[in-house]
Write a protein that holds these residues in place. Structure first.
Motif, PDB file in Angstrom:
ATOM      1  N   ASP A 195     -40.197   4.377  35.375  1.00 37.98           N
ATOM      2  CA  ASP A 195     -40.730   5.345  36.337  1.00 37.98           C
ATOM      3  C   ASP A 195     -39.628   6.209  36.939  1.00 37.98           C
ATOM      4  OD1 ASP A 195     -43.267   4.335  35.862  1.00 37.98           O
ATOM      5  OD2 ASP A 195     -43.360   3.187  37.735  1.00 37.98           O
ATOM      6  N   LEU A 196     -38.460   5.616  37.107  1.00 37.56           N
ATOM      7  CA  LEU A 196     -37.313   6.346  37.646  1.00 37.56           C
ATOM      8  C   LEU A 196     -36.548   7.115  36.570  1.00 37.56           C
ATOM      9  CD1 LEU A 196     -36.089   3.606  40.117  1.00 37.56           C
ATOM     10  CD2 LEU A 196     -36.914   5.898  40.747  1.00 37.56           C
ATOM     11  N   ARG A 197     -37.020   6.985  35.330  1.00 31.85           N
ATOM     12  CA  ARG A 197     -36.404   7.660  34.182  1.00 31.85           C
ATOM     13  C   ARG A 197     -34.949   7.228  33.978  1.00 31.85           C
ATOM     14  NH1 ARG A 197     -39.717  11.097  32.125  1.00 31.85           N
ATOM     15  NH2 ARG A 197     -38.241  12.494  31.146  1.00 31.85           N
ATOM     16  N   ARG A 198     -34.696   6.000  34.321  1.00 27.52           N
ATOM     17  CA  ARG A 198     -33.378   5.403  34.080  1.00 27.52           C
ATOM     18  C   ARG A 198     -33.467   4.674  32.742  1.00 27.52           C
ATOM     19  NH1 ARG A 198     -32.063   2.481  39.689  1.00 27.52           N
ATOM     20  NH2 ARG A 198     -30.689   1.330  38.282  1.00 27.52           N
ATOM     21  N   TRP A 199     -33.435   5.456  31.691  1.00 31.79           N
ATOM     22  CA  TRP A 199     -33.796   4.969  30.357  1.00 31.79           C
ATOM     23  C   TRP A 199     -32.851   3.899  29.827  1.00 31.79           C
ATOM     24  CZ3 TRP A 199     -38.535   5.861  29.604  1.00 31.79           C
ATOM     25  CH2 TRP A 199     -39.140   7.038  30.059  1.00 31.79           C
ATOM     26  N   ASN A 223     -43.407  -3.737  26.128  1.00 32.11           N
ATOM     27  CA  ASN A 223     -42.621  -3.064  27.161  1.00 32.11           C
ATOM     28  C   ASN A 223     -41.443  -2.310  26.566  1.00 32.11           C
ATOM     29  OD1 ASN A 223     -42.982  -3.592  30.365  1.00 32.11           O
ATOM     30  ND2 ASN A 223     -44.109  -5.091  29.165  1.00 32.11           N
ATOM     31  N   LEU A 224     -40.773  -2.913  25.600  1.00 30.71           N
ATOM     32  CA  LEU A 224     -39.675  -2.215  24.934  1.00 30.71           C
ATOM     33  C   LEU A 224     -40.215  -0.990  24.196  1.00 30.71           C
ATOM     34  CD1 LEU A 224     -36.687  -1.994  24.131  1.00 30.71           C
ATOM     35  CD2 LEU A 224     -37.193  -3.529  22.199  1.00 30.71           C
ATOM     36  N   GLY A 225     -41.356  -1.144  23.562  1.00 32.41           N
ATOM     37  CA  GLY A 225     -41.982  -0.007  22.883  1.00 32.41           C
ATOM     38  C   GLY A 225     -42.277   1.138  23.841  1.00 32.41           C
ATOM     39  N   TRP A 226     -42.743   0.809  25.043  1.00 28.42           N
ATOM     40  CA  TRP A 226     -43.026   1.853  26.034  1.00 28.42           C
ATOM     41  C   TRP A 226     -41.752   2.593  26.435  1.00 28.42           C
ATOM     42  CZ3 TRP A 226     -46.509  -1.802  29.338  1.00 28.42           C
ATOM     43  CH2 TRP A 226     -47.788  -1.861  28.768  1.00 28.42           C
ATOM     44  N   VAL A 227     -40.646   1.866  26.528  1.00 30.23           N
ATOM     45  CA  VAL A 227     -39.371   2.529  26.837  1.00 30.23           C
ATOM     46  C   VAL A 227     -39.022   3.490  25.709  1.00 30.23           C
ATOM     47  CG1 VAL A 227     -36.886   2.207  27.173  1.00 30.23           C
ATOM     48  CG2 VAL A 227     -38.518   0.657  28.307  1.00 30.23           C
ATOM     49  N   PHE A 228     -39.104   3.006  24.479  1.00 29.17           N
ATOM     50  CA  PHE A 228     -38.785   3.867  23.335  1.00 29.17           C
ATOM     51  C   PHE A 228     -39.714   5.081  23.286  1.00 29.17           C
ATOM     52  CE2 PHE A 228     -37.012  -0.027  20.962  1.00 29.17           C
ATOM     53  CZ  PHE A 228     -35.725   0.251  21.374  1.00 29.17           C
ATOM     54  N   SER A 229     -40.971   4.866  23.575  1.00 30.87           N
ATOM     55  CA  SER A 229     -41.918   5.977  23.584  1.00 30.87           C
ATOM     56  C   SER A 229     -41.507   7.027  24.611  1.00 30.87           C
ATOM     57  CB  SER A 229     -43.328   5.459  23.878  1.00 30.87           C
ATOM     58  OG  SER A 229     -44.248   6.519  23.898  1.00 30.87           O
ATOM     59  N   GLY A 230     -41.074   6.588  25.787  1.00 28.73           N
ATOM     60  CA  GLY A 230     -40.616   7.517  26.814  1.00 28.73           C
ATOM     61  C   GLY A 230     -39.396   8.311  26.391  1.00 28.73           C
TER      62      GLY A 230
END
Length: 168
Positions: free
Chosen positions: A67-71, A94-101
């Motif tokens: 949410d904070l875009r601290r990828w 959850n890791l997939g969601w990070v990669f998607s972002g």
């Protein structure tokens, strides 16, 4: 409960039971609902200070960092989550969601596939696998994945919606 009442209730509960990580995570969720992402992250960190392996707190921390875009931090937190809970399909999602972002759709697809290797009927993994395939413009695979998912979980409306989203 209105948000202010929810925050007060969470703080009261923490005052009574300060060593219960779930209460800190719940307070973080209240903050997140208010768009107070830094406060939410601090609450998740407090929960993890009590129990560093607390699954809900670890997941919530990943979400807070996203949410904070601290990828980079989100990816590291998601990898720590998987290391702590490798048999939990949602850890991989959850890791997939990070990669998607990060628009790393191939990596996201791999994470969702790993989640499905653990639990072939995992609703979120099936759903986001279809989405990743669509993002990759792999229409036939996306359609096949959606149909497979619907065959396994016919009562999940989002899977039907995703089948409808497949655009050749």
């Amino acid at each position: 409960l209105p948000i202010s009442d929810a925050e007060a209730a969470a703080r009261d509960a923490i005052a009574l039971r300060p060593r219960v990580p779930d209460l800190h995570v719940e307070l973080g969720q209240v903050f997140s609902d208010q768009g107070r992402d830094e406060d939410a992250l601090a609450a998740y960190t407090q929960a993890l200070d009590i129990n560093p392996q607390h699954q809900w707190a670890m997941r919530s921390r990943v979400t807070g960092l996203r949410d904070l875009r601290r990828w980079a931090d989100a990816e590291a937190a998601a990898r720590n989550l998987i290391q702590a809970h490798p048999a939990d399909p949602l850890s991989h999602v959850n890791l997939g969601w990070v990669f998607s972002g990060l628009d790393r759709d191939e990596d996201a697809l791999a994470a969702y596939t790993q989640a499905l290797d653990i639990d072939p009927r995992h609703q979120w993994a099936m759903l986001f696998r279809v989405i990743a395939l669509r993002d990759l413009r792999r229409w036939a695979e996306a359609e096949a994945a959606a149909r497979e998912a619907i065959a396994l979980r016919p009562r999940v409306p989002d899977l039907h919606v995703e089948l409808g989203q497949v655009d050749r």
